[in-house]
Design a protein around this motif. Sequence first.
Motif, PDB file in Angstrom:
ATOM      1  N   ALA A  90      55.678 -29.407  68.821  1.00  0.00           N
ATOM      2  CA  ALA A  90      56.236 -30.132  69.969  1.00  0.00           C
ATOM      3  C   ALA A  90      57.679 -30.531  69.722  1.00  0.00           C
ATOM      4  CB  ALA A  90      55.385 -31.371  70.263  1.00  0.00           C
ATOM      5  N   SER A  91      57.992 -30.986  68.496  1.00  0.00           N
ATOM      6  CA  SER A  91      59.375 -31.361  68.192  1.00  0.00           C
ATOM      7  C   SER A  91      60.287 -30.145  68.187  1.00  0.00           C
ATOM      8  CB  SER A  91      59.440 -32.063  66.834  1.00  0.00           C
ATOM      9  OG  SER A  91      59.107 -31.166  65.788  1.00  0.00           O
ATOM     10  N   LEU A  92      59.741 -28.980  67.772  1.00  0.00           N
ATOM     11  CA  LEU A  92      60.538 -27.750  67.777  1.00  0.00           C
ATOM     12  C   LEU A  92      60.830 -27.295  69.201  1.00  0.00           C
ATOM     13  CD1 LEU A  92      61.730 -25.421  66.044  1.00  0.00           C
ATOM     14  CD2 LEU A  92      59.529 -24.279  66.286  1.00  0.00           C
ATOM     15  N   LYS A  93      59.848 -27.454  70.100  1.00  0.00           N
ATOM     16  CA  LYS A  93      60.011 -27.011  71.490  1.00  0.00           C
ATOM     17  C   LYS A  93      60.890 -27.954  72.290  1.00  0.00           C
ATOM     18  CE  LYS A  93      57.608 -26.999  75.858  1.00  0.00           C
ATOM     19  NZ  LYS A  93      58.533 -28.067  76.293  1.00  0.00           N
ATOM     20  N   ALA A  94      60.926 -29.243  71.948  1.00  0.00           N
ATOM     21  CA  ALA A  94      61.570 -30.261  72.789  1.00  0.00           C
ATOM     22  C   ALA A  94      62.991 -29.899  73.209  1.00  0.00           C
ATOM     23  CB  ALA A  94      61.531 -31.616  72.091  1.00  0.00           C
ATOM     24  N   PRO A  95      63.879 -29.471  72.294  1.00  0.00           N
ATOM     25  CA  PRO A  95      65.256 -29.180  72.735  1.00  0.00           C
ATOM     26  C   PRO A  95      65.423 -27.808  73.386  1.00  0.00           C
ATOM     27  CG  PRO A  95      65.075 -28.843  70.382  1.00  0.00           C
ATOM     28  CD  PRO A  95      63.749 -29.380  70.829  1.00  0.00           C
ATOM     29  N   SER A 114      49.270 -25.946  68.839  1.00  0.00           N
ATOM     30  CA  SER A 114      50.073 -25.765  70.053  1.00  0.00           C
ATOM     31  C   SER A 114      50.962 -26.979  70.259  1.00  0.00           C
ATOM     32  CB  SER A 114      49.168 -25.562  71.268  1.00  0.00           C
ATOM     33  OG  SER A 114      49.915 -25.564  72.470  1.00  0.00           O
ATOM     34  N   SER A 115      52.133 -26.715  70.911  1.00  0.00           N
ATOM     35  CA  SER A 115      53.005 -27.822  71.288  1.00  0.00           C
ATOM     36  C   SER A 115      52.437 -28.590  72.479  1.00  0.00           C
ATOM     37  CB  SER A 115      54.399 -27.284  71.628  1.00  0.00           C
ATOM     38  OG  SER A 115      54.327 -26.375  72.722  1.00  0.00           O
TER      39      SER A 115
END
Length: 702
Positions: A90-95, A114-115
Motif C-alpha cells: 500500500a505504501s509503494l502504491k500510494a504515490p 495486496s495493496s
Amino acid sequence: MSLSTVRLHQLLVAAAFLVPCVVLVGAAWWNRAEVLREEDSAVVRTAAVMHEHASKVFDTAELAMDRVDDYVFDRSWTQISAPATGGFLASLKAPLAQARAVWVVDPQGRIRASSREGDLGRELAERDVFSVHRPKDIGIYVSPALREPDGSAAFMVSRRRSTEDGRFDGVIVIALGTEYFARFYAEIAAPTAHRATLLRADGAVLVREPPGPEADERLGPADPLLRAIRARPQGGAITGTPPGEAERLYAWRRIGDYPVDVAFSVETVVALDRWYDNLRIYGLVATVSALTLVLMAWLALARARAEEQALADLKREHAQRLSAESQLRQSQKMEAVGQLTGGIAHDFNNLLAVITGSLELVQRRIARGDTDVGRFIAGALDGADRAAKLTHRLLAFARQQPLEPRPTDPNRLVAGMVDLLRRTLGETVQVETRLMADPPPVFVDQNQLENAILNLAVNARDAMPGGGRLTLEIAQGSLEDGAQGVSITVRDTGTGMPPEVVARAFEPFFTTKPQGRGTGLGLSQVYGFVTQSGGRVRIDSQPGRGTAITLTLPVSRDALPAEDAGRARLAAPSPDRARRTILVVEDDAAVRLASAETIGELGYRTVTAADGAAALAVLDGEREVAVLFTDVVMPGIDGPTLAAEARRRRPALRVVFATGHPPDSDQEGPRPAPGETVLRKPFSIEDLAEALEAANREQASA
C-alpha cells in the motif's frame, strides 16, 4: 477607338479572369500539401509526447515490481501473507497515481498479498496475467484491459517472482488504471478531434481516448494501423482508411522493450477544414484581384501600367503576410515546447519531493536502530535519481534551470567519480584520469558538472560497443574572451563522428542512436549547462579515431570552502521545536503528507490544509501557528496571495514557499519579502530544516 485597342481590352478582360484562377489553383494545391504536412507533423509530435509519458509509467511500474520482488525474496508464503506485506504494498502504491493495485500471487494463482484488502484470496489461475508465466520466464507481460468490480477499467502488468534456482514461485502484478492515461491523452490533444490509443502489439486496445464501443477493444486484421505496426514495430507515420471510416493520419511508437504501442490519429478532413478556410481567403483575394483587373481593362491604356503596379504591390503584401504567418506559427510551436518542458519538470519535482523526503525519513529511522528497511533504500534512491536527471535535462534544454555555482576543485570532483564511472560503464571500458597539478578552483554547479561528465561518459561507452578506454583529463584552458579557464576533457577510443554529425551534435532532439535508445537531449543539456556557467564546449572527433569533448569552465575568484559539517544539527529534535506549529498547505495530497511527516520528524508540530481557503480557516482557529509552509501554484488562492492575506491577519507569521518551478525570464516565482523564504523542490531534509530554523530565528528576533 481602334480595333486593336478593343482587342487589347478583350485580352485584358480574359486575362483578368484566367490569371487569378491559375494563381488560385496553384496556391490552393500548394497550401493543401502544406496543411497536410503540418498536420502530419503535429500528429507525430503528439505521438512522441504520448510515448514519453507511457515510457515513464511502464518504467515506474517495472521499478515498483523490482522493489516488491526484493521485499518478498527468500520469504515464505506465510511471511508474505502477513499484514506487513500488504502495508508495504500500500505504501509503494500510494504515490503512483497510475496504479490501481499491487499483488503478490502464489504458484496456485491465489492473491496472497495486496495493496487493497478486498483483493486477498482472489483466484487468478485462469487469467493470462498469471498463466503465461508458468511455463517459462517471459519477462514483463501486459494483459488486455478488463473491467474492475467498481466499474472502472484497468490492465495488468506482471512478471515472475525471482527465485534462486529459477523455479516458478508465483508472480508480481500491478494493475494500471486506464483513466489515468485517458485523462493525459485528453489534455494533450484537446480541443482537436482525435483518437489516442494505447494498445498491445497484437492489436488489443488497452486505452482509447475518446472511448469507443466495446466492439473496438481490438483492432481488426484489416485495420491500417495494425498492419503498419506489424510492418514497422518501432514506430512511424502513415495515412490509411479504416474499414467503414474516413481517411486518417496515423503516428505510432513502441514503448521501449514492452509489447505495447501508443498511437495518435486524426481524420484527414480535420486538416482539410483548415485548407477550406484558406481557400475562402484565396478566393476572396482572387475575386478582388479579378474585379480590379476588369475595372482596369475598361480604363484608358494610360492607366494600365499604374494598375499593374498596384497588382504587383498587392502580391508583395500577400507574400509578406504569408511570411509573417509562418513566423507566428513557428513562435507558437516553440512556446508549446517550452510549456511542455516546464510542465513535465514541475510534475517530476513534485514526485521527487515525495520520494526524497520519504527516503530521508527512512534513513533517519535506520540511524535510530531500525535497520529492517535498509536494503530498499538503494533501489528507491536510484529511481529518484533517474527522475531528477530527466528533470535537470529538460530544464537545461529549456534554459529554465537555476544553477547553484560555487568554488569547486576539479581534481577532487573527477577523482571522486572514477568508481561511479567504472560501475556504470562496465568491465569492458577502462577508465583513466590525467589530473592537473594544483589546479585553480572552478566556479560551477557541482551536481550539474557531475551529471554532464556522466552523460558524456555514457555516450562514450555507447560509441565503444566492443570496449575501450575512457580518459578524463584536466588541463589549463581559456574562454572566448581570453580569460583563464580550466578544461575537463572526456576522451574515448570509440567509433568517432563524421563532420556532419559533429555540426549537429548539440541540437536538441538530434541523436544517432537507434529509436528508443536516446532522446537527443544529452549533449544539448551539457551545452546548455556549460554555456549558462559562462564556459564553452568543443568537440574533436574523426571516424575511427574516437571523440574528445572539452568543457572549459571559468576560474573561481573565491577560494575553496571548508567542508560542510552542518548535518549534525538534525541529530535530535529540540524541545523548542515541539512548541512551534507549522501550517503545511499543498494541493497535492502525496506531497502534503510527505512534507508534513518530514517536518514532524524534525520535531515540529504540524497542521495541514489542501488549499488556500482551508489554510485561512486553520489560521483563524489555530493561534499557535508560527510558520506558514505553502506551495506556490495552487488552484483558487495561490501561494503568494495566501501569504499576503495570512500576514495581513497575522503580521508576525513567517512564510516558507516550496515550489517546483525554477525562475525564468517570464516567471520568477515569489519574490521573498522580509520574513519569507523560497525553498526549491526537490529539497533535502537538511534544506528544509535550515529554512524552518531561519524562519524561526527571524520570528524570535522580530
